[in-house]
Write a protein that holds these residues in place. Sequence first.
Motif, PDB file in Angstrom:
ATOM      1  N   LEU B 344      10.750  -5.679   8.011  1.00 28.81           N
ATOM      2  CA  LEU B 344       9.783  -4.691   8.798  1.00 28.81           C
ATOM      3  C   LEU B 344       8.827  -3.846   8.070  1.00 28.81           C
ATOM      4  CD1 LEU B 344      11.752  -4.424  12.249  1.00 28.81           C
ATOM      5  CD2 LEU B 344       9.666  -5.687  11.891  1.00 28.81           C
ATOM      6  N   ALA B 345       9.666  -2.975   7.019  1.00 28.52           N
ATOM      7  CA  ALA B 345       8.965  -2.161   6.495  1.00 28.52           C
ATOM      8  C   ALA B 345       8.068  -2.909   5.449  1.00 28.52           C
ATOM      9  CB  ALA B 345      10.021  -1.136   5.613  1.00 28.52           C
ATOM     10  N   GLY B 346       8.564  -3.756   4.857  1.00 32.60           N
ATOM     11  CA  GLY B 346       7.543  -4.604   3.917  1.00 32.60           C
ATOM     12  C   GLY B 346       6.070  -5.100   4.727  1.00 32.60           C
ATOM     13  N   ARG B 347       6.566  -5.525   5.674  1.00 28.87           N
ATOM     14  CA  ARG B 347       5.494  -6.043   6.586  1.00 28.87           C
ATOM     15  C   ARG B 347       4.354  -4.679   6.923  1.00 28.87           C
ATOM     16  NH1 ARG B 347       5.135  -5.620  12.900  1.00 28.87           N
ATOM     17  NH2 ARG B 347       3.473  -6.808  13.546  1.00 28.87           N
ATOM     18  N   ALA B 348       4.879  -3.591   7.120  1.00 28.86           N
ATOM     19  CA  ALA B 348       4.285  -2.357   7.476  1.00 28.86           C
ATOM     20  C   ALA B 348       3.122  -2.137   6.275  1.00 28.86           C
ATOM     21  CB  ALA B 348       4.994  -1.220   7.516  1.00 28.86           C
ATOM     22  N   VAL B 349       3.786  -2.316   5.034  1.00 36.05           N
ATOM     23  CA  VAL B 349       2.998  -2.038   3.680  1.00 36.05           C
ATOM     24  C   VAL B 349       2.138  -3.078   3.054  1.00 36.05           C
ATOM     25  CG1 VAL B 349       4.181   0.241   3.276  1.00 36.05           C
ATOM     26  CG2 VAL B 349       4.870  -2.007   2.229  1.00 36.05           C
ATOM     27  N   GLY B 350       2.589  -4.290   3.451  1.00 28.75           N
ATOM     28  CA  GLY B 350       2.403  -5.594   2.747  1.00 28.75           C
ATOM     29  C   GLY B 350       1.483  -6.506   3.534  1.00 28.75           C
ATOM     30  N   SER B 351       1.081  -6.449   4.714  1.00 29.10           N
ATOM     31  CA  SER B 351       0.401  -7.178   5.613  1.00 29.10           C
ATOM     32  C   SER B 351      -0.861  -6.635   5.930  1.00 29.10           C
ATOM     33  CB  SER B 351       1.222  -7.885   6.442  1.00 29.10           C
ATOM     34  OG  SER B 351       1.384  -6.725   7.518  1.00 29.10           O
ATOM     35  N   TRP B 352      -1.464  -5.864   5.177  1.00 35.85           N
ATOM     36  CA  TRP B 352      -2.836  -5.384   5.550  1.00 35.85           C
ATOM     37  C   TRP B 352      -3.627  -6.073   4.678  1.00 35.85           C
ATOM     38  CZ3 TRP B 352      -3.342  -2.417   9.643  1.00 35.85           C
ATOM     39  CH2 TRP B 352      -2.429  -1.664   9.962  1.00 35.85           C
ATOM     40  N   SER B 353      -4.849  -6.562   5.320  1.00 38.30           N
ATOM     41  CA  SER B 353      -5.907  -7.031   4.530  1.00 38.30           C
ATOM     42  C   SER B 353      -6.631  -6.198   3.682  1.00 38.30           C
ATOM     43  CB  SER B 353      -7.071  -7.591   5.572  1.00 38.30           C
ATOM     44  OG  SER B 353      -8.195  -7.905   4.694  1.00 38.30           O
ATOM     45  N   PRO B 354      -6.882  -6.416   2.518  1.00 43.63           N
ATOM     46  CA  PRO B 354      -7.138  -5.531   1.355  1.00 43.63           C
ATOM     47  C   PRO B 354      -8.469  -4.661   1.933  1.00 43.63           C
ATOM     48  CG  PRO B 354      -6.851  -7.374   0.329  1.00 43.63           C
ATOM     49  CD  PRO B 354      -6.902  -7.648   1.794  1.00 43.63           C
ATOM     50  N   ASN B 355      -9.464  -5.430   2.751  1.00 49.37           N
ATOM     51  CA  ASN B 355     -10.859  -4.761   3.002  1.00 49.37           C
ATOM     52  C   ASN B 355     -10.704  -4.219   4.526  1.00 49.37           C
ATOM     53  OD1 ASN B 355     -11.878  -5.644   0.558  1.00 49.37           O
ATOM     54  ND2 ASN B 355     -12.073  -7.864   1.581  1.00 49.37           N
ATOM     55  N   ALA B 356      -9.423  -4.043   5.005  1.00 48.64           N
ATOM     56  CA  ALA B 356      -9.217  -3.191   6.133  1.00 48.64           C
ATOM     57  C   ALA B 356      -9.388  -1.887   5.967  1.00 48.64           C
ATOM     58  CB  ALA B 356      -8.158  -3.709   6.898  1.00 48.64           C
ATOM     59  N   ALA B 357      -9.890  -1.082   6.845  1.00 51.00           N
ATOM     60  CA  ALA B 357      -9.952   0.345   6.613  1.00 51.00           C
ATOM     61  C   ALA B 357      -9.362   1.176   7.903  1.00 51.00           C
ATOM     62  CB  ALA B 357     -11.233   0.637   6.399  1.00 51.00           C
ATOM     63  N   PHE B 358      -8.865   2.220   7.615  1.00 46.85           N
ATOM     64  CA  PHE B 358      -8.268   3.241   8.704  1.00 46.85           C
ATOM     65  C   PHE B 358      -9.709   4.124   8.785  1.00 46.85           C
ATOM     66  CE2 PHE B 358      -4.206   2.100   7.136  1.00 46.85           C
ATOM     67  CZ  PHE B 358      -3.639   1.391   8.428  1.00 46.85           C
ATOM     68  N   HIS B 359      -9.641   4.703  10.009  1.00 43.90           N
ATOM     69  CA  HIS B 359     -10.431   5.925  10.274  1.00 43.90           C
ATOM     70  C   HIS B 359      -9.780   7.164  10.950  1.00 43.90           C
ATOM     71  CE1 HIS B 359     -14.012   3.479   9.111  1.00 43.90           C
ATOM     72  NE2 HIS B 359     -13.527   2.435   9.924  1.00 43.90           N
ATOM     73  N   VAL B 360      -9.373   8.100   9.882  1.00 38.90           N
ATOM     74  CA  VAL B 360      -8.800   9.291  10.340  1.00 38.90           C
ATOM     75  C   VAL B 360      -9.454  10.429  10.334  1.00 38.90           C
ATOM     76  CG1 VAL B 360      -6.579  10.560   9.790  1.00 38.90           C
ATOM     77  CG2 VAL B 360      -6.641   8.077   9.656  1.00 38.90           C
ATOM     78  N   MET B 361      -9.792  11.027  11.247  1.00 37.60           N
ATOM     79  CA  MET B 361     -10.684  12.432  11.569  1.00 37.60           C
ATOM     80  C   MET B 361     -11.881  11.953  10.753  1.00 37.60           C
ATOM     81  SD  MET B 361      -7.749  15.051  10.755  1.00 37.60           S
ATOM     82  CE  MET B 361      -8.604  16.522  10.952  1.00 37.60           C
ATOM     83  N   GLY B 362     -12.617  10.818  11.063  1.00 34.16           N
ATOM     84  CA  GLY B 362     -13.867  10.792  10.506  1.00 34.16           C
ATOM     85  C   GLY B 362     -13.796  10.335   8.797  1.00 34.16           C
ATOM     86  N   ILE B 363     -12.650  10.127   8.351  1.00 35.75           N
ATOM     87  CA  ILE B 363     -12.417   9.683   7.140  1.00 35.75           C
ATOM     88  C   ILE B 363     -12.135   8.306   7.002  1.00 35.75           C
ATOM     89  CG2 ILE B 363     -11.574  10.168   4.856  1.00 35.75           C
ATOM     90  CD1 ILE B 363     -11.143  13.162   5.690  1.00 35.75           C
ATOM     91  N   SER B 364     -12.966   7.494   6.435  1.00 38.22           N
ATOM     92  CA  SER B 364     -12.525   6.049   6.017  1.00 38.22           C
ATOM     93  C   SER B 364     -11.473   5.722   4.911  1.00 38.22           C
ATOM     94  CB  SER B 364     -13.777   5.338   6.006  1.00 38.22           C
ATOM     95  OG  SER B 364     -13.350   3.900   5.825  1.00 38.22           O
ATOM     96  N   LEU B 365     -10.377   5.462   5.151  1.00 39.84           N
ATOM     97  CA  LEU B 365      -9.350   5.087   4.320  1.00 39.84           C
ATOM     98  C   LEU B 365      -9.127   3.419   4.158  1.00 39.84           C
ATOM     99  CD1 LEU B 365      -6.800   7.681   5.371  1.00 39.84           C
ATOM    100  CD2 LEU B 365      -8.196   7.858   3.397  1.00 39.84           C
ATOM    101  N   LYS B 366      -9.298   2.833   3.088  1.00 40.00           N
ATOM    102  CA  LYS B 366      -8.790   1.601   2.872  1.00 40.00           C
ATOM    103  C   LYS B 366      -7.343   1.437   3.138  1.00 40.00           C
ATOM    104  CE  LYS B 366     -12.258  -0.488   0.147  1.00 40.00           C
ATOM    105  NZ  LYS B 366     -12.611  -1.318  -1.107  1.00 40.00           N
ATOM    106  N   ALA B 367      -7.050   0.288   3.740  1.00 42.30           N
ATOM    107  CA  ALA B 367      -5.833  -0.050   4.320  1.00 42.30           C
ATOM    108  C   ALA B 367      -4.931  -0.455   2.942  1.00 42.30           C
ATOM    109  CB  ALA B 367      -5.765  -1.002   5.271  1.00 42.30           C
ATOM    110  N   GLY B 368      -5.667  -1.153   2.145  1.00 44.66           N
ATOM    111  CA  GLY B 368      -4.869  -1.556   1.100  1.00 44.66           C
ATOM    112  C   GLY B 368      -4.357  -0.555   0.285  1.00 44.66           C
ATOM    113  N   GLY B 369      -5.111   0.527  -0.161  1.00 46.52           N
ATOM    114  CA  GLY B 369      -5.031   1.699  -0.907  1.00 46.52           C
ATOM    115  C   GLY B 369      -3.817   2.449  -0.238  1.00 46.52           C
ATOM    116  N   CYS B 370      -3.985   2.835   0.961  1.00 45.63           N
ATOM    117  CA  CYS B 370      -2.785   3.529   1.807  1.00 45.63           C
ATOM    118  C   CYS B 370      -1.636   2.887   1.720  1.00 45.63           C
ATOM    119  CB  CYS B 370      -3.347   3.495   3.319  1.00 45.63           C
ATOM    120  SG  CYS B 370      -4.817   4.613   3.533  1.00 45.63           S
ATOM    121  N   ALA B 371      -1.779   1.476   1.694  1.00 44.33           N
ATOM    122  CA  ALA B 371      -0.338   0.656   1.900  1.00 44.33           C
ATOM    123  C   ALA B 371       0.408   0.674   0.450  1.00 44.33           C
ATOM    124  CB  ALA B 371      -0.628  -0.765   2.265  1.00 44.33           C
ATOM    125  N   ALA B 372      -0.615   0.625  -0.524  1.00 43.59           N
ATOM    126  CA  ALA B 372      -0.049   0.744  -1.943  1.00 43.59           C
ATOM    127  C   ALA B 372       0.604   2.126  -2.111  1.00 43.59           C
ATOM    128  CB  ALA B 372      -1.330   0.414  -2.806  1.00 43.59           C
TER     129      ALA B 372
END
Lengths: 469, 534
Positions: B344-372
Amino acid sequence: MKRLLLIALAVACGSTVSAATHAAAAPARVDATTPIQHLVVLLQENHTFDNYFGTFPGADGIPAGTCMPVDPSSPSSSQCIAPFHIGSNDVALGDLDHSSATHAKQYNGGEMNGFVAALNERRQDGRLAMGYYDDRDLPYYWYLAKNYVLFDRFFSSASDGSPKNHMYAVAASTLLKRSAQTSGGTAALRPTIDQTAPTIFDRLEEQGISWKFYVQNYEPKLTYRTVDQYPGNRASQVIWVPLLNIDRFIDNPKLSSHIVDSSEYYEDLKNGTLPAVSYFAPSGASEHPPGSIASGERAVRELINALSRSTSWPTSAFVLTYDDWGGWYDHVAPPQVDADGYGFRVPALLISPYSRVGTIDHTQLDFTSILRFIEDNYGLAPLAQRDAAAATLASAFDFQAAPRPAYFWSDNSTVTVLAKSSRRTLVYVAYGSGLALAGAVLLTLVALGTLRARRSRSYLHDSKQGGAL
Amino acid sequence: MAVRTDERVQQTALVSVSGRVAPASATRLRDDAKTNVLFIAALVGIAVAAVFVRVWQINALGFNSDESVYAGQAAAIANNADLKPFFPIFRAHPLLFQTVLSLGYRMGGGDLTARLLAVATGLATVYLVFATARLLYGRKAGLAAALFIALMPYHVIVTRQVLLDGPMVMFATLSLYAVARYSMTGRATWLYVAGGAIGLTVISKETGALLLGSVYVFLALSSSIRVRARDIAISLFVMVIVVAPYPLAVLFSGKSSTGQNYLAWQLFRPPNHGLLFYPTNVPEAMGYLVIVAAIAGFWLHRRTSSWRETLLIAWVAVPVVFFELWPVKGFQYLLPAAPAVAILAGRAVGSWSPNAAFHVMGISLKAGGCAALAMLIITASLILPAWHGIQPSESDEFLAGSGGVPGGREAGLWVNANVPAGATMLALGPSMANIIQFYGHRKAYGLSVSPNPQHRNPSYEAVANPDRALRNNDIQYVVWDAFSASRSSFFSNSLLRYVARYHGTAVHQESVPARDADGSTIQKPVIIIYEVRP
């Protein structure tokens, strides 16, 4: 002749024993001629060989078909008592008479058929004489016999009770003057001693060889002079420690300091100061009937265990024997070597790292054989004719073999059962066949599944091709 | 069984994301080759890390009590004359691991061999976690899950020991894989494989039967998964065949009462730990961030939740709930849940598309980078406790199942070399008694083992009357240890009273370094052996 001269000289010197040596376990000035540098001798009380080891496999035990006549004076009487395991019938345990008179009647001129009658005459239940114990009752002693040396020709030195035999055990003679040649009763506790005769301890003292007489619950004030003040069994200390009948061992502090409480035995073992020769006198757990033999066994085991785990063990020997026959039956007629004996056979065991393994030694021995071994081991002069003529314990040792490690016997049934059990085949077969079967089933299922999938793909492929056509 | 259409679509999507069926082009092939190299390198790196943390100083400390028992059983199966008298083959648990280990003893193996066998099961589990996570969520998730389980202190510590839990978790993870495979493919064969794997789990340790509960909960809650009764019956049949050696061997050995007594004891014994035992010990051992990641991943992906999460949650929830309610608690009992948590933890950090992005407080974060980054942080959070957990303990307190016992092997070997064969010893508790028996080859009892059969583990042998046994010289040595004493001052005091009463003399002592009041290092005794006599 030379040996007789030595004996005479030794006896003459007995009254002028040097007291120059110190009581403590000082290093022996004379080196032992064998690896045995520590000999511990324990005389328990009142049993015969047949009484303890009469059914021991391979030993000269109770002959088949034995039945002791109730009245040996009447050959026509067929009434007799067969040997029986004590506790298996209604015969109650008691202290059988073991006076010289009873010994004589039981011996019956070598007929060896008066064991029941002699006791009946004493208004005791003579049937008891024919009772015996075995490994159910004496598991530890039987363990010792199976693993060390059991003597089946070891006779009590005197055809009498404790006082004479204990004297023989330390002096190779009774030391008793004629007026005291009686056994049993209070007279036995106040014997008239030949104060000039030497004991083995005098010999050891002369040569600076360490020795001690350990006494369980030792009361230093209890000697032949004060024995009347100690009624009951307590007074037996004077019999079981024959030195307490000899003035020089009472009055000379340097000699009397060798007679110590048994607690010092453990201290000496702990400190590595076990003397070259130790005698041990029991107190309550002496196995004197009707006392508990189990309790005696435990006490003996404690002594041997303590020796076993000490640094002294690799150079030690422990002799366990019994001071007299106690009124019990024994089938071997004792040789009559002199006016005093031998008496009937008594149990005797030798426990040592050098003792032969599981051996029954048939050498004819008596208490003076122990003295003879000590004398030979340290080059000491004999004390009297008896020890001079006695065989030694040497045949029971194997000094060519490496010393055996100590072993604590335990009546632990779990360990014994597990040591003998073997279920590994069952485990291997069960788990192995189970796994193999499961593996086979799984492989079959996987193979079938794969085959089915291929067929399915093949069908789809054919269908597609058919469709294209 | 049938998987619904929407599920199949999702499967296809996942497969596409993993790149298996992407259109081939020269560039893509080069990229794939590069990715594969990186993937293999990562896998090798994880394997190296997993091996390292499992074998580092693995034999620095001797066996603890449970290890002694299992290794002793294995030695008894191998007909080892020194250990056979002290370790009955049929005791409380199934014998699969011990039987395999016995082969090592037959070939002359010792402590190290036994522990390496446990390590092998641990490494196999790491691989199975990878395979399962890859199957469910793709290979990045597989790598992350494998990394987490490889470094998870809980799994590392347990699979460094000769315990039944390591092999049990290995087979449990195989079962998880088979159930997942079945759910994904619909091929009944995988359900049969799952049955066999659960059977192997059970004959590794009977608590593996809880997996049946997990599977049941999973199937009951996953409406998309349908199973034919015939397939369930065959699967159960396979399981029964695999489990059969356990009861059959006990039955034919004539020891059937042993297992029954043990079960009765486990059912009715008083609790050995409170309800907070697992919350206090297990999250830290699993890694707080691993658990946080597992929960966070579950939350973040809640909209795409499927039977996969149901399976993993069931795999975690059933043993957790059961052992929380079960009166007997042990540090390693929840280990079967660890692979599912790691996945489950592996899924949390390993199943994001590299191009997906989070938007936190107006800042766009790459999901892949966050996961890494998250993976790095989680990994870092595991390394320190794992490193700490594999260092030889120098504590005078001990938690069962957490590793070897300082001084235990040394004390036992001293006994073997210096105490006459056949001697009988009285330890403070059964744990030290087992260690003394294993290394010392002398019979040892535990004072704290109740002579009342209703109040003791039937695997243990009690001294009915210790005082009498000492008085009769049936017990000649007494062993005090700080680990048992820290758990029961009452029995510690009782034992020391016997020492005083029966002329006890300290003949050997094992110590660990400790700090005294002024901060200087002292040697603190943890095991003391006394000679005693009446």
